[in-house]
Design a protein around this motif. Structure first.
Motif, PDB file in Angstrom:
ATOM      1  N   TYR A 155       5.671  11.461  -7.045  1.00 52.65           N
ATOM      2  CA  TYR A 155       6.482  10.701  -6.093  1.00 52.65           C
ATOM      3  C   TYR A 155       5.557   9.844  -5.243  1.00 52.65           C
ATOM      4  N   SER A 156       5.958   8.583  -5.011  1.00 51.10           N
ATOM      5  CA  SER A 156       5.176   7.666  -4.191  1.00 51.10           C
ATOM      6  C   SER A 156       6.063   7.017  -3.141  1.00 51.10           C
ATOM      7  N   PHE A 157       5.497   6.747  -1.979  1.00 59.04           N
ATOM      8  CA  PHE A 157       6.182   5.915  -0.996  1.00 59.04           C
ATOM      9  C   PHE A 157       5.279   4.723  -0.715  1.00 59.04           C
ATOM     10  N   VAL A 158       5.873   3.505  -0.764  1.00 58.28           N
ATOM     11  CA  VAL A 158       5.102   2.268  -0.739  1.00 58.28           C
ATOM     12  C   VAL A 158       5.687   1.310   0.290  1.00 58.28           C
ATOM     13  N   ASP A 159       4.824   0.631   1.033  1.00 64.18           N
ATOM     14  CA  ASP A 159       5.215  -0.414   1.982  1.00 64.18           C
ATOM     15  C   ASP A 159       4.806  -1.779   1.436  1.00 64.18           C
ATOM     16  N   TYR A 160       5.715  -2.754   1.532  1.00 58.58           N
ATOM     17  CA  TYR A 160       5.445  -4.121   1.093  1.00 58.58           C
ATOM     18  C   TYR A 160       5.522  -5.076   2.276  1.00 58.58           C
ATOM     19  N   SER A 190       9.732   1.268  -0.087  1.00 59.84           N
ATOM     20  CA  SER A 190      10.288   1.703  -1.370  1.00 59.84           C
ATOM     21  C   SER A 190       9.902   3.144  -1.644  1.00 59.84           C
ATOM     22  N   ASN A 191      10.681   3.779  -2.515  1.00 59.48           N
ATOM     23  CA  ASN A 191      10.409   5.134  -2.991  1.00 59.48           C
ATOM     24  C   ASN A 191      10.319   5.092  -4.511  1.00 59.48           C
ATOM     25  N   ARG A 192       9.283   5.682  -5.045  1.00 54.82           N
ATOM     26  CA  ARG A 192       9.030   5.626  -6.484  1.00 54.82           C
ATOM     27  C   ARG A 192       8.832   7.041  -7.034  1.00 54.82           C
ATOM     28  N   ASN A 213       0.856  -1.181   0.000  1.00 54.82           N
ATOM     29  CA  ASN A 213       0.000   0.000   0.000  1.00 54.82           C
ATOM     30  C   ASN A 213       0.893   1.231   0.000  1.00 54.82           C
ATOM     31  N   GLY A 214       0.403   2.290  -0.613  1.00 46.45           N
ATOM     32  CA  GLY A 214       1.232   3.481  -0.718  1.00 46.45           C
ATOM     33  C   GLY A 214       0.442   4.713  -1.101  1.00 46.45           C
ATOM     34  N   TRP A 215       1.124   5.861  -1.029  1.00 44.52           N
ATOM     35  CA  TRP A 215       0.534   7.164  -1.330  1.00 44.52           C
ATOM     36  C   TRP A 215       1.357   7.875  -2.388  1.00 44.52           C
TER      37      TRP A 215
END
Length: 353
Positions: A188-193, A211-213, A164-166
């Motif tokens: 820019y997105s930050f996501v947790d796995y 992760s950073n996208r 999930n991420g924003w």
């Protein structure tokens, strides 16, 4: 138009700066790397495509109305164009009405890989909320906030990958002339796995990473109407790079950090038919991955094809509830890739003030 040059330059530079394929492997745990490698690549591909595709379609449609207005013709068809109404038919652009717009878009994608060494299936959800302002009869700019979540079962190792991420993403659109517009977006997105798998001993192993996208996208759009038929075309490119942190699983297995890259060229079009306040349409898009992180699995396992191209087929319905409230729904399926297919459904609603 000059204000878009830096963003487009970044996108073009990314095409030549990155290799067509970058391989991601983990020397200490190659077989299980496929769990995070194949599925996280699929998640990045699906969510980045949903975000850049939605932004491109939304902002492209906003400025399309003004381009179509310059052609004249059926104003109701213009109003329903690409689910939105940005520049307002029948209202003066200089009057201050209808310059501010807010919108929401949500979608679901079901993904499946049937290759025995990387087999997975699951669901990816995304939602975007946006607001923008029409600065003049050619230029519009805004910003969107997005949320994404994925739940993927990794069949080959009786496991699961969830995320999930924003996202925060500014965007802009510009009317070039009566037939063509352009749009750009970046974000820019930050996501947790979170990951889970079953090892050879039948024990459940867990892990997780962050992760950073970031992404950048741009496109040129064309519009033409013939009586009640509306034809649109789109040529675009999007580049996404996600940096995933290294992590240690609950059984002390070490997974190295890695980057996942997706750079896609998309060429497509739609054909719609005007029914007044409603416009059904068909759509098709050819997708070519100029850059794509290559998934590699263990020795002796079936290697993924890592093919670069596929085709989206689908259709939808655009509607105009009033001169200030518009929306639409669309369904597509992605075909022609080895061992992989997906189906997507999305909807949107826009209100002008």
């Amino acid at each position: 138009m000059m204000r878009f040059t830096p963003v487009l330059a970044v996108a073009v530079a990314a095409i030549f700066a990155q290799p067509a394929f970058a391989t991601t492997t983990n020397p200490t745990n190659t077989a299980d790397q496929a769990s995070t490698g194949a599925t996280s690549t699929a998640i990045v591909q699906t969510t980045s495509t949903a975000t850049t595709g939605t932004l491109g379609t939304r902002v492209g449609s906003f400025v399309a109305v003004e381009a179509m207005n310059r052609q004249g013709g059926n104003t109701e068809m213009v109003a329903a164009l690409h689910d939105e109404m940005a520049f307002g038919t029948g209202m003066s652009a200089g009057g201050g009405d209808g310059r501010l717009g807010v919108w929401v878009s949500g979608g679901w994608t079901g993904v499946e890989d049937d290759l025995v060494s990387t087999a997975y299936d699951g669901d990816v959800f995304s939602m975007l909320f946006g607001g923008d302002y029409q600065f003049n009869d050619r230029f519009l700019g805004g910003v969107a906030i997005g949320y994404e979540s994925a739940d993927i079962d990794t069949t080959f190792n009786t496991g699961n990958v969830s995320s999930n991420g924003w996202t925060i993403a500014p965007y802009a659109g510009y009317v070039l002339n009566r037939y063509f517009t352009m749009d750009v977006s970046a974000g820019y997105s930050f996501v947790d796995y979170d990951l889970m798998r079953t090892n050879a001993a039948g024990t459940t192993v867990t892990g997780g990473f962050e992760s950073n996208r970031w992404f950048v996208a741009g496109a040129v759009n064309g519009y033409y109407s013939v009586n009640k038929i509306l034809l649109t075309g789109r040529l675009g490119y999007s580049y996404t790079r996600e940096s995933q942190d290294g992590f240690t699983e609950s059984d002390t297995t070490i997974n190295s950090s890695r980057d996942v890259t997706v750079g896609s060229i998309r060429v497509g079009g739609t054909m719609g038919y005007d029914l007044g306040k409603v416009q059904p349409y068909l759509t098709t898009t050819y997708v070519y991955d100029a850059q794509l992180t290559k998934v590699a699995v263990g020795a002796g396992q079936a290697q993924p094809a890592n093919d670069r191209s596929g085709i989206d087929f689908g259709g939808g319905l655009r509607f105009a509830l009033s001169d200030r409230v518009t929306g639409g729904i669309e369904g597509t399926t992605h075909l022609a890739r080895d061992n992989f297919d997906s189906t997507s459904v999305s909807g949107n609603l826009r209100i002008k003030f």
